[in-house]
Design a protein around this motif. Structure first.
Motif, mmCIF file in Angstrom:
data_model
loop_
_atom_site.group_PDB
_atom_site.id
_atom_site.type_symbol
_atom_site.label_atom_id
_atom_site.label_comp_id
_atom_site.label_asym_id
_atom_site.label_seq_id
_atom_site.Cartn_x
_atom_site.Cartn_y
_atom_site.Cartn_z
ATOM 1 N N PRO A 559 15.476 -5.783 14.778
ATOM 2 C CA PRO A 559 15.213 -6.780 13.719
ATOM 3 C C PRO A 559 13.827 -7.428 13.799
ATOM 4 O O PRO A 559 13.447 -8.156 12.882
ATOM 5 N N THR A 560 13.095 -7.141 14.895
ATOM 6 C CA THR A 560 11.784 -7.779 15.027
ATOM 7 C C THR A 560 10.860 -7.403 13.883
ATOM 8 O O THR A 560 10.131 -8.240 13.343
ATOM 9 N N SER A 561 10.869 -6.116 13.502
ATOM 10 C CA SER A 561 9.989 -5.680 12.423
ATOM 11 C C SER A 561 10.364 -6.341 11.104
ATOM 12 O O SER A 561 9.490 -6.663 10.284
ATOM 13 N N TYR A 562 11.672 -6.554 10.908
ATOM 14 C CA TYR A 562 12.110 -7.228 9.673
ATOM 15 C C TYR A 562 11.602 -8.654 9.630
ATOM 16 O O TYR A 562 11.039 -9.109 8.616
ATOM 17 N N VAL A 563 11.736 -9.377 10.717
ATOM 18 C CA VAL A 563 11.263 -10.762 10.778
ATOM 19 C C VAL A 563 9.745 -10.813 10.672
ATOM 20 O O VAL A 563 9.181 -11.661 9.975
ATOM 21 N N ALA A 564 9.076 -9.875 11.363
ATOM 22 C CA ALA A 564 7.617 -9.857 11.303
ATOM 23 C C ALA A 564 7.133 -9.617 9.880
ATOM 24 O O ALA A 564 6.173 -10.242 9.412
ATOM 25 N N GLY A 565 7.786 -8.702 9.157
ATOM 26 C CA GLY A 565 7.399 -8.451 7.779
ATOM 27 C C GLY A 565 7.574 -9.675 6.906
ATOM 28 O O GLY A 565 6.709 -9.991 6.072
ATOM 29 N N ALA A 566 8.682 -10.402 7.087
ATOM 30 C CA ALA A 566 8.910 -11.607 6.289
ATOM 31 C C ALA A 566 7.891 -12.688 6.605
ATOM 32 O O ALA A 566 7.335 -13.329 5.699
ATOM 33 N N VAL A 567 7.624 -12.905 7.901
ATOM 34 C CA VAL A 567 6.679 -13.946 8.299
ATOM 35 C C VAL A 567 5.265 -13.621 7.838
ATOM 36 O O VAL A 567 4.555 -14.479 7.297
ATOM 37 N N VAL A 568 4.848 -12.372 8.035
ATOM 38 C CA VAL A 568 3.487 -11.986 7.651
ATOM 39 C C VAL A 568 3.297 -12.099 6.143
ATOM 40 O O VAL A 568 2.293 -12.631 5.656
ATOM 41 N N CYS A 569 4.255 -11.604 5.375
ATOM 42 C CA CYS A 569 4.128 -11.656 3.921
ATOM 43 C C CYS A 569 4.141 -13.103 3.422
ATOM 44 O O CYS A 569 3.312 -13.485 2.584
ATOM 45 N N PHE A 570 5.047 -13.918 3.928
ATOM 46 C CA PHE A 570 5.097 -15.315 3.502
ATOM 47 C C PHE A 570 3.832 -16.059 3.908
ATOM 48 O O PHE A 570 3.277 -16.851 3.125
ATOM 49 N N GLY A 571 3.350 -15.826 5.153
ATOM 50 C CA GLY A 571 2.125 -16.487 5.585
ATOM 51 C C GLY A 571 0.917 -16.067 4.771
ATOM 52 O O GLY A 571 0.057 -16.887 4.438
ATOM 53 N N SER A 572 0.844 -14.773 4.417
ATOM 54 C CA SER A 572 -0.270 -14.314 3.589
ATOM 55 C C SER A 572 -0.231 -14.963 2.207
ATOM 56 O O SER A 572 -1.274 -15.342 1.650
ATOM 57 N N CYS A 573 0.945 -15.102 1.647
ATOM 58 C CA CYS A 573 1.065 -15.749 0.334
ATOM 59 C C CYS A 573 0.706 -17.225 0.413
ATOM 60 O O CYS A 573 0.085 -17.774 -0.512
ATOM 61 N N VAL A 574 1.074 -17.890 1.488
ATOM 62 C CA VAL A 574 0.693 -19.289 1.666
ATOM 63 C C VAL A 574 -0.824 -19.415 1.756
ATOM 64 O O VAL A 574 -1.423 -20.362 1.236
ATOM 65 N N ALA A 575 -1.476 -18.445 2.419
ATOM 66 C CA ALA A 575 -2.938 -18.455 2.476
ATOM 67 C C ALA A 575 -3.531 -18.337 1.074
ATOM 68 O O ALA A 575 -4.534 -18.979 0.756
ATOM 69 N N LEU A 576 -2.913 -17.529 0.208
ATOM 70 C CA LEU A 576 -3.383 -17.445 -1.176
ATOM 71 C C LEU A 576 -3.226 -18.785 -1.894
ATOM 72 O O LEU A 576 -4.045 -19.141 -2.737
ATOM 73 N N ALA A 577 -2.174 -19.522 -1.557
ATOM 74 C CA ALA A 577 -1.953 -20.819 -2.202
ATOM 75 C C ALA A 577 -2.948 -21.872 -1.757
ATOM 76 O O ALA A 577 -2.938 -22.988 -2.277
ATOM 77 N N GLY A 578 -3.817 -21.531 -0.790
ATOM 78 C CA GLY A 578 -4.846 -22.483 -0.383
ATOM 79 C C GLY A 578 -5.992 -22.581 -1.364
ATOM 80 O O GLY A 578 -6.918 -23.363 -1.148
ATOM 81 N N SER A 579 -5.966 -21.842 -2.454
ATOM 82 C CA SER A 579 -6.999 -21.913 -3.487
ATOM 83 C C SER A 579 -6.403 -22.508 -4.752
ATOM 84 O O SER A 579 -5.272 -22.174 -5.151
ATOM 85 N N GLU A 580 -7.175 -23.373 -5.417
ATOM 86 C CA GLU A 580 -6.703 -23.979 -6.661
ATOM 87 C C GLU A 580 -6.540 -22.943 -7.769
ATOM 88 O O GLU A 580 -5.862 -23.189 -8.759
#
Length: 805
Positions: A559-580
């Motif tokens: 399950p590590t790869s599943y959790v890693a995929g969720a965390v990485v994708c969510f974190g990358s999207c949050v980084a996109l939300a750092g722009s107005e």
């Protein structure tokens, strides 16, 4: 230690532990008595131990609370002293530049209108009188006058006087340009509650962090306790049009300042504004409440003559004859301290015979235009003379002129004309070259760099075993993902090159001498950061992708790869939300687009995967495209909606399940869906600042060193990316990133080189802006360069070429 309220976590832990020990002792004693293991007279002795422990813990908790409170108080006092020292360093230098050698302030006449029920003395006074009673009891003060009346000079002088008079626990004055205050944004959340983002206190906190390097929590604490006196310059520069029905930026700023209060009522604020503009705002019932009003009068002939005598140390000056025979036009023009200072620079003892007399000029506007036309040549000659004298001195001094170059007046005029930005500020390098021209150049370079990355990608295949070089979802998917990454990186880097490369004051701008060690540290820190982003990050991506292929992570559970995929994708999207540009919604219409466009994208992906009949597939896709185009046009599509729509299309095409057995692709899909749902709920206009503040808070909680985060995050992204794209896909993304980074560095070089060759900026921009600051052509407000006066800025904008001598 940071300032602020002491954290109660340690106290609660101690008290909780004491209560648990006490309850455990009571339960044990009760059970022992019930079983006959203890006599009743022994119970008090058994309970004495937990009660004693509880007393010790309570005493330790109280002592810890007092210690933390004392530490916070000491840290606050240290932060105030550090802030006062930084402000003093800047403002004393600013006063010297504005007033010239000797810092001769014209003690102008002012008319004081005290606030309602205030203790300020009313009627005609001098600026020195105002400074004396204001420093004794700081309050709210509005300084008005004609253009060039000396409002900014008095604000700087008042800051210096307040710093000299402050006690150890008194507030620190901070001078900022109120034109930088963004308008607060109010939007309605999906559940109907209104939320206001931004505001004066948030801007003041961010300014302290940006300009003076305070930590965010410390700056917020000082602002909340009203230990900062804002000295706000240039209300009249916020907007010039006050005739429309809608309130302008200046009116909204006054509303926010009126809401800025302390426990004693209205918090101290100093505000400068042109008299006519403030009168226009007052007619619209917009003024600074509970404030004393100063109206600075003009300079009369006697005051002008006294000023010239002080600047000349009592000796004769060519300006004396000009004042003695001053006509009405000259007297009216020189009634402004700014233009009187320009006249001294043009006709002073260091500029004999360099300028024509003023007798042939009939109006005050012609006199002002004449002085502005001759000011840059006069300031350039004076600065070049000072530089030559400093280099010829036998005894070394701390004068900054010894390290300055010499410039030609025509070149100085040309450069400053192209470097003139909005609201009296300096532009960026891209704006000096021309925004369209700079973006075209950056786009061409980035396209060539990303195109050459395809060739580099083919060359990297031979560096790895053939069995690693696979594309689990096909070459097309890997190429599309690498292309999207390259397009996003290229667009962000081009925007940074054209808009973010601004002229900022370096540390040596006020003559501070940087030793060899300090300069080497700055050089290595700059290039170390560039190398880490350009080289270390893609290398770690590749190493992370190689780990599961080589079997280095065989010990990790499935399950590590599943959790890693969720965390990485969510974190990358949050980084996109750092722009107005990628916030979710600004109103109900755009919120509808954020909800419906992802459904359109998911429908398109579902149809593409499930429908096998070509005519039905084409008709379905055309219909979905029509619906998407209609929503695009009618809902005011935002960057979030576009990203969510494209992402949901990819989610629908993922062959794996989004459940725990779906691997990294399933985890990524879940992370993206969570981001879309939370984004529609919480990501509105102005949320980018909140996102970055939240990320910083998470970083403080995790307490990861910067270098560790720089290593762990890209490595984890590489591990998750191998499951999503395969090793070959991750290598392609890394190559694209290196190409985009190299293209950015090349963009910076070419934009700077093109602007310098076309004469838009000087070859050594930092050296020139430092020289212009010491020459009196520029000033520093809020940590940024501005022209010395808005009149000089406006004259440079409308005069692209230097006038003939």
């Amino acid at each position: 230690m940071e300032t602020g309220r002491p954290g109660p976590a340690g106290i609660r832990l101690l008290l909780g532990g004491g209560v648990v020990v006490l309850l455990a002792g009571c339960v044990w004693a009760g059970l022992s008595v019930a079983r006959g293991g203890l006599q009743p007279q022994d119970v008090s002795g058994v309970l004495g131990l937990p009660v004693g422990i509880l007393g010790i813990l309570v005493g330790a908790a109280v002592s810890l609370s007092a210690l933390r409170l004392q530490q916070a108080t000491d840290a606050r006092a240290a932060a105030l002293d550090s802030l006062a020292a930084a402000v003093r360093e800047i403002e004393v230098a600013e006063r010297a530049h504005m007033l010239g050698g000797g810092a001769h302030l014209i003690d102008l006449r002012v008319e004081v209108t005290p606030r309602q029920g205030g203790a300020e003395p009313p009627g005609p006074q001098r600026l020195s009188d105002v400074a004396a009673w204001y420093c004794a009891a700081p309050g709210r003060l509005v300084v008005t006058g004609a253009p060039g009346a000396g409002k900014t000079v008095f604000a700087v002088h008042l800051v210096v006087r307040l710093l000299a008079a402050r006690g150890p626990a008194d507030a620190v004055p901070v001078r900022l340009a109120i034109g930088d205050l963004p308008a607060p944004r109010t939007h309605r959340r999906w559940w109907g509650r209104w939320r206001t983002v931004g505001g004066f206190e948030r801007w003041l906190t961010d300014s302290l962090v940006k300009v003076y390097g305070l930590r965010e929590r410390t700056a917020a604490d000082l602002v909340a306790r009203r230990l900062v006196i804002p000295v706000l310059d240039g209300l009249d520069e916020m907007d010039a049009d006050v005739t429309g029905p809608e309130p302008g930026r200046a009116q909204r700023a006054l509303e926010e300042l009126n809401a800025y209060e302390s426990v004693d009522g209205s918090a101290p604020v100093v505000l400068t504004c042109r008299a006519q503009r403030y009168t226009e705002l007052s007619e619209r019932y917009a003024w600074l409440r509970q404030s004393a009003l100063l109206r600075i009068a003009g300079v009369d002939v006697d005051e002008a003559r006294s000023y010239v005598e002080k600047r000349s140390d009592g000796r004769g000056s060519p300006l004396d004859a000009l004042l003695d025979g001053a006509g009405e036009a000259v007297a009216q023009a020189l009634s402004s301290p700014f233009y009187l200072g320009l006249a001294y620079a043009v006709y002073g003892e260091a500029a004999q015979g360099q300028a024509q007399p003023l007798a042939h000029l009939a109006t005050a506007d012609e006199v002002r235009e004449h002085l502005l036309a001759h000011y840059i040549p006069a300031a350039t000659r004076a600065a070049n003379t000072a530089a030559r004298q400093a280099r010829q001195r036998v005894v070394a001094t701390e004068s900054p002129w010894g390290r300055q170059a010499e410039y030609e007046p025509a070149r100085v005029h040309q450069w400053l004309h192209h470097m003139a930005g909005e609201e009296g500020k300096l532009s960026s390098i891209g704006e000096a070259l021309g925004v369209a021209r700079a973006r075209v150049l950056g786009g061409v370079v980035m396209t060539l760099a990303l195109g050459s990355a395809l060739v580099w990608g083919r060359l990297t295949e031979g560096l790895f075993p053939a069995r690693w070089w696979d594309h689990p979802h096909g070459v097309v998917v890997s190429t599309v993902v690498a292309g999207v990454v390259g397009a996003l990186a290229g667009a962000l880097f081009v925007a940074a090159v054209t808009d973010a490369l601004i002229f900022t004051p370096p540390e040596r701008v006020r003559g501070a001498h940087l030793g060899l060690g300090r300069r080497l540290w700055q050089f290595t820190a700059l290039w170390g950061e560039i190398a880490s982003w350009t080289l270390l990050l893609p290398v770690l991506l590749v190493v992370g992708a190689a780990s599961p292929v080589a079997g280095w992570l065989a010990w990790a559970p499935e399950p590590t790869s599943y959790v890693a995929g969720a965390v990485v994708c969510f974190g990358s999207c949050v980084a996109l939300a750092g722009s107005e540009n990628t916030v979710a919604h600004t109103d109900v219409r755009s919120l509808a687009g954020c909800v419906l466009l992802p459904l359109v994208g998911w429908s398109m992906g579902f149809v593409s995967e499930e429908v096998q009949d070509p005519p039905v597939l084409i008709a379905s896709l055309i219909g979905i495209w029509i619906v998407g185009a209609f929503l695009w046009d009618s809902t005011g599509t935002t960057g979030f909606a576009l990203t969510a729509g494209f992402g949901m299309y990819l989610v629908a095409t993922v062959p794996e399940s989004i459940g725990p057995g779906g691997g990294p692709w399933g985890g990524a899909a879940v992370g993206f869906i969570a981001y879309c749902v939370l984004g529609c709920l919480f990501l509105g206009s102005g949320s980018a600042g909140r996102i970055w503040r939240g990320v910083r808070r998470v970083g403080r909680v995790l307490r990861l060193p910067g270098w560790l985060a720089m290593v762990v995050v890209p490595y984890a992204v590489g591990v998750a990316g191998e499951g999503l794209l395969g090793f070959a896909g991750v290598v392609g993304v890394a190559v694209i990133w290196v190409a985009a980074s190299a293209g950015t560095l090349l963009d910076v070089l070419l934009v700077w080189l093109a602007a310098a060759l076309l004469g838009r900026i000087p070859p050594r921009t930092d050296a020139f802006t430092t020289w212009a600051y010491h020459a009196g052509l520029l000033r520093i407000v809020g940590g940024d360069y501005q022209f010395r006066h808005s009149e000089l800025h406006a004259w440079l904008v409308r005069n692209p070429r230097a006038p003939r001598p």
